[in-house]
Design a protein around this motif. Structure first.
Motif, PDB file in Angstrom:
ATOM      1  N   SER A 147      -5.167  10.967 -13.248  1.00 20.41           N
ATOM      2  CA  SER A 147      -3.783  10.774 -13.675  1.00 20.41           C
ATOM      3  C   SER A 147      -2.987  10.301 -12.451  1.00 20.41           C
ATOM      4  O   SER A 147      -3.046  10.922 -11.388  1.00 20.41           O
ATOM      5  CB  SER A 147      -3.211  12.103 -14.188  1.00 20.41           C
ATOM      6  OG  SER A 147      -1.853  11.947 -14.532  1.00 20.41           O
ATOM      7  N   HIS A 148      -2.292   9.165 -12.582  1.00 23.92           N
ATOM      8  CA  HIS A 148      -1.552   8.632 -11.443  1.00 23.92           C
ATOM      9  C   HIS A 148      -0.382   7.769 -11.918  1.00 23.92           C
ATOM     10  O   HIS A 148      -0.218   7.541 -13.119  1.00 23.92           O
ATOM     11  CB  HIS A 148      -2.479   7.793 -10.552  1.00 23.92           C
ATOM     12  CG  HIS A 148      -3.019   6.567 -11.230  1.00 23.92           C
ATOM     13  ND1 HIS A 148      -4.107   6.583 -12.084  1.00 23.92           N
ATOM     14  CD2 HIS A 148      -2.614   5.261 -11.211  1.00 23.92           C
ATOM     15  CE1 HIS A 148      -4.358   5.373 -12.531  1.00 23.92           C
ATOM     16  NE2 HIS A 148      -3.455   4.542 -12.021  1.00 23.92           N
ATOM     17  N   GLU A 149       0.409   7.316 -10.960  1.00 24.82           N
ATOM     18  CA  GLU A 149       1.534   6.442 -11.295  1.00 24.82           C
ATOM     19  C   GLU A 149       1.231   5.005 -10.872  1.00 24.82           C
ATOM     20  O   GLU A 149       0.653   4.772  -9.807  1.00 24.82           O
ATOM     21  CB  GLU A 149       2.814   6.927 -10.601  1.00 24.82           C
ATOM     22  CG  GLU A 149       3.343   8.234 -11.175  1.00 24.82           C
ATOM     23  CD  GLU A 149       4.736   8.559 -10.669  1.00 24.82           C
ATOM     24  OE1 GLU A 149       5.698   7.870 -11.068  1.00 24.82           O
ATOM     25  OE2 GLU A 149       4.866   9.511  -9.871  1.00 24.82           O
ATOM     26  N   GLU A 150       1.632   4.075 -11.723  1.00 25.65           N
ATOM     27  CA  GLU A 150       1.464   2.650 -11.418  1.00 25.65           C
ATOM     28  C   GLU A 150       2.849   2.025 -11.285  1.00 25.65           C
ATOM     29  O   GLU A 150       3.636   2.008 -12.235  1.00 25.65           O
ATOM     30  CB  GLU A 150       0.674   1.954 -12.522  1.00 25.65           C
ATOM     31  CG  GLU A 150       0.389   0.480 -12.213  1.00 25.65           C
ATOM     32  CD  GLU A 150      -0.442  -0.190 -13.286  1.00 25.65           C
ATOM     33  OE1 GLU A 150      -1.660  -0.346 -13.084  1.00 25.65           O
ATOM     34  OE2 GLU A 150       0.145  -0.532 -14.334  1.00 25.65           O
ATOM     35  N   ILE A 151       3.140   1.525 -10.095  1.00 22.04           N
ATOM     36  CA  ILE A 151       4.449   0.924  -9.804  1.00 22.04           C
ATOM     37  C   ILE A 151       4.272  -0.588  -9.681  1.00 22.04           C
ATOM     38  O   ILE A 151       3.552  -1.064  -8.806  1.00 22.04           O
ATOM     39  CB  ILE A 151       5.024   1.485  -8.486  1.00 22.04           C
ATOM     40  CG1 ILE A 151       5.129   3.017  -8.563  1.00 22.04           C
ATOM     41  CG2 ILE A 151       6.384   0.871  -8.187  1.00 22.04           C
ATOM     42  CD1 ILE A 151       5.450   3.681  -7.239  1.00 22.04           C
ATOM     43  N   THR A 152       4.916  -1.330 -10.576  1.00 25.77           N
ATOM     44  CA  THR A 152       4.800  -2.791 -10.556  1.00 25.77           C
ATOM     45  C   THR A 152       6.057  -3.391  -9.937  1.00 25.77           C
ATOM     46  O   THR A 152       7.178  -3.131 -10.386  1.00 25.77           O
ATOM     47  CB  THR A 152       4.607  -3.351 -11.977  1.00 25.77           C
ATOM     48  OG1 THR A 152       3.457  -2.737 -12.560  1.00 25.77           O
ATOM     49  CG2 THR A 152       4.398  -4.856 -11.932  1.00 25.77           C
ATOM     50  N   TYR A 153       5.844  -4.178  -8.893  1.00 26.33           N
ATOM     51  CA  TYR A 153       6.953  -4.834  -8.183  1.00 26.33           C
ATOM     52  C   TYR A 153       6.785  -6.339  -8.359  1.00 26.33           C
ATOM     53  O   TYR A 153       5.787  -6.912  -7.917  1.00 26.33           O
ATOM     54  CB  TYR A 153       6.925  -4.450  -6.710  1.00 26.33           C
ATOM     55  CG  TYR A 153       8.117  -4.916  -5.902  1.00 26.33           C
ATOM     56  CD1 TYR A 153       9.131  -4.038  -5.552  1.00 26.33           C
ATOM     57  CD2 TYR A 153       8.222  -6.242  -5.466  1.00 26.33           C
ATOM     58  CE1 TYR A 153      10.218  -4.461  -4.792  1.00 26.33           C
ATOM     59  CE2 TYR A 153       9.304  -6.667  -4.735  1.00 26.33           C
ATOM     60  CZ  TYR A 153      10.300  -5.773  -4.401  1.00 26.33           C
ATOM     61  OH  TYR A 153      11.380  -6.211  -3.662  1.00 26.33           O
TER      62      TYR A 153
END
Length: 224
Positions: free
Chosen positions: A38-44
């Motif tokens: 389980s993790h976070e995906e940050i799209t820039y």
């Protein structure tokens, strides 16, 4: 004599290795690959080309020792997905600040696309292998029952299962102790190892069986 000593040393070494592996798993668990946790995906979205090395350096400054996996998400390399085990509001703000400084942007945290990715369950790794493994086991059992029907089949199977179990436990212990990230492909590798071990064991056993038969035939001929 030396063979017996070496065999005892090998067995002792395997036992100690497996115990050490069990202890590591109990204390720390396996080191599961970030993309399966389980993790976070940050799209820039940059709107311009970039170098992954620069993004990696920024992520090291922002997230420190946390697990981070960076992926390109657009064909034209103008956006990047930063996968991180967890990210605080402060870290997100710092990430935007560093990215803006590097690429001359004026984005805010609200401009980011942030998704929480659930973990992949271990049973989802195993499900595709259940049917082929069951078929393989059935074929092996049928072969043993037919080929070695005059021998102690239960003892033969017991030794085979023990050898395969020890081999797999030893491999998993090494993975756990060295903190090698667990990935679904390991199921394939362990299956191949188990089949190979089975083939080698049965091949040696069959060779010994043939040798014993030849010796027996020679004795019969000599007695005549």
């Amino acid at each position: 004599m030396n063979k017996e000593i070496n065999k005892k040393i090998l067995i002792l070494g395997l036992i100690l290795l497996i115990i050490a592996g069990i202890v590591v798993v109990l204390l720390k668990g396996f080191n599961v690959d970030l993309m399966l946790e389980s993790h976070e995906e940050i799209t820039y979205k940059l709107g311009k080309e970039y170098e992954l090395k620069d993004i990696e350096n920024i992520c090291k400054e922002v997230f420190g020792n946390k697990k981070v996996v960076i992926k390109e998400v657009e064909f034209f390399k103008d956006a990047v997905a930063i996968n991180v085990s967890s990210a605080t509001d402060e870290e997100k703000a710092k990430l935007v600040e560093k990215m803006n400084e590097k690429y001359g942007e004026t984005k805010t945290v609200e401009d980011l696309t942030i998704d929480t990715i659930p973990n992949v369950r271990i049973r989802d790794w195993i499900n595709p292998y259940i049917k082929p493994v069951c078929i393989s086991i059935f074929i092996i059992l049928a072969y043993i029952a037919i080929r070695f029907r005059k021998l102690n089949t239960i003892k033969l199977l017991g030794n085979l299962i023990l050898k395969i179990a020890v081999t797999i436990l030893a491999i998993l212990s090494i993975v756990a102790i060295l903190r090698i990230p667990m990935i679904p492909n390991y199921i394939t590798i362990l299956t191949i190892v188990a089949v190979a071990e089975c083939c080698v064991y049965l091949s040696k056993f069959e060779k010994n069986l043939v040798e014993e038969k030849n010796k027996s035939n020679k004795k019969k001929k000599a007695s005549k």
